[in-house]
Design an enzyme around this catalytic site. Structure first.
Site, PDB file in Angstrom:
ATOM      1  CG  ASP A  20      -1.874   1.134   1.269  1.00 20.81           C
ATOM      2  OD1 ASP A  20      -2.511   1.387   0.235  1.00 20.81           O
ATOM      3  OD2 ASP A  20      -1.975   1.794   2.319  1.00 20.81           O
ATOM      4  CG  ASP A  22      -1.638   8.319   2.287  1.00 20.18           C
ATOM      5  OD1 ASP A  22      -0.577   8.777   2.719  1.00 20.18           O
ATOM      6  OD2 ASP A  22      -2.727   8.877   2.466  1.00 20.18           O
ATOM      7  CG  ASP A 218      -1.849   2.461   6.526  1.00 17.13           C
ATOM      8  OD1 ASP A 218      -2.098   2.090   5.351  1.00 17.13           O
ATOM      9  OD2 ASP A 218      -2.310   3.518   7.008  1.00 17.13           O
TER      10      ASP A 218
END
Length: 330
Positions: A20, A22, A218
């Site tokens: 991922d 961001d 995240d």
């Protein structure tokens, strides 16, 4: 899903990191500390990388350029977007030359053209399918065109349904908010390409050639849930939105395989907690649920403490007072 042990570093145990962006590789305008160096070191161990994003607004070329500006190694071929996954879904529905009403930005337009579909701009152009992705320039007229087509029964694909996106000024409406407007006006429900749905996962595997991938993220509700759905091991990093409290409360379909402070976790081995009587032990920490209270003892690496805490809370399965244990990690 229990935490796993890897005696090798993750960069040696898995052939490709599906990353991922961001909150993992960058935060806003800045690279996450240690991210660039960790990814270079992982590559030296043979780990390939794919940058996998629900953001459909930018082209892979634009994403790769941004990453390189931040010092993060990337090529356009290493970027996989929900726009590409949505375009592949659309092509499977209508075939070469199919007419696609594109509601979105440059990234979605490029992805549609890449697979041999013909973009159109209006419901009056009699599209075979509607594909909707985020663009900051979308307005009422765009959402109305999508609604006109969808209400006529045209198949509708959304690149993703993230309700919010981060911006320099704070949290802003995401593609899911715009999709919700068309859904409310049409009464229809779109097919979805992006995380945690599986089309983007399949697109990532196809484009990266991964045979033993590791999903790195995240967010529990997109990255980790998508990994569980795809029966793929995952690494949760704490450089983005998820907190230890969130992780301890995670349902079974949002539990990662490994934990790390940041992407340096790719370069280390990982030890899962083991049971010792009523406690779970990880390195020099032990955790147990006693009278609905999470009790933590020990010292050392706080990730080891969190691993032990997860094992204890997840096995217990009921309401747990975690405040004192969490305070000891602060």
């Amino acid at each position: 899903m229990p935490l796993l042990t890897s005696q090798k570093s993750l960069a040696e145990a898995y052939d490709t990191a599906l990353l991922d962006l961001d909150g993992v590789v960058y935060r806003g305008a800045d690279a996450v500390p240690h991210a660039a160096d960790a990814l270079r070191a992982a590559a030296e161990h043979g780990m390939r990388r794919a940058y996998v994003t629900n953001n459909a607004s930018r082209t892979p070329e634009a994403v790769a350029e941004h990453l390189n500006e931040l010092g993060v190694p990337a090529t356009p071929a290493e970027v996989v977007t929900s726009a590409q996954a949505a375009a592949r879904m659309a092509h499977a529905c209508v075939g070469d030359g199919g007419r696609v009403l594109v509601i979105g930005g440059e990234g979605l337009m490029a992805a549609v053209q890449e697979v041999g579909l013909k973009p159109v701009a209006s419901a009056d152009d009699l599209p075979d399918i509607v594909v909707q992705g985020f663009s900051a320039d979308l307005g009422w007229k765009d959402l109305a065109e999508a609604t006109y087509a969808v209400r006529r029964g045209v198949t509708w694909i959304a690149t993703n349904t993230d309700t919010t996106i981060p911006s320099a000024r704070g949290i802003a409406p995401g593609n899911g908010t715009l999709v919700a407007a068309v859904r409310a006006a049409s009464g229809a429900v779109p097919q979805v390409a992006g995380k945690p749905e599986l089309p983007l996962h399949r697109e990532s595997i196809l484009r990266s050639g991964a045979t033993r991938p590791l999903i790195v993220g995240d967010r529990l509700d997109t990255d980790i849930e998508g990994a569980v759905r795809g029966h793929t091991d995952s690494l949760l990093v704490f450089t983005g939105v998820t907190t230890p409290r969130d992780l301890l409360a995670a349902p079974a379909d949002r539990r990662p395989s490994y934990l790390a402070e940041d992407l340096r976790g790719l370069l280390t081995s990982h030890v899962a907690p083991i049971r010792d009587g009523v406690s779970f032990v990880c390195a020099r920490w032990s955790a147990a649920v006693v009278s609905e209270q999470l009790v933590l003892h020990g010292h050392g690496d706080k990730m080891d403490a969190l691993r032990a805490m997860c094992a204890a809370v997840w096995e217990y399965g009921g309401p747990v007072d975690m405040e004192d244990a969490l305070a000891s990690l602060a």
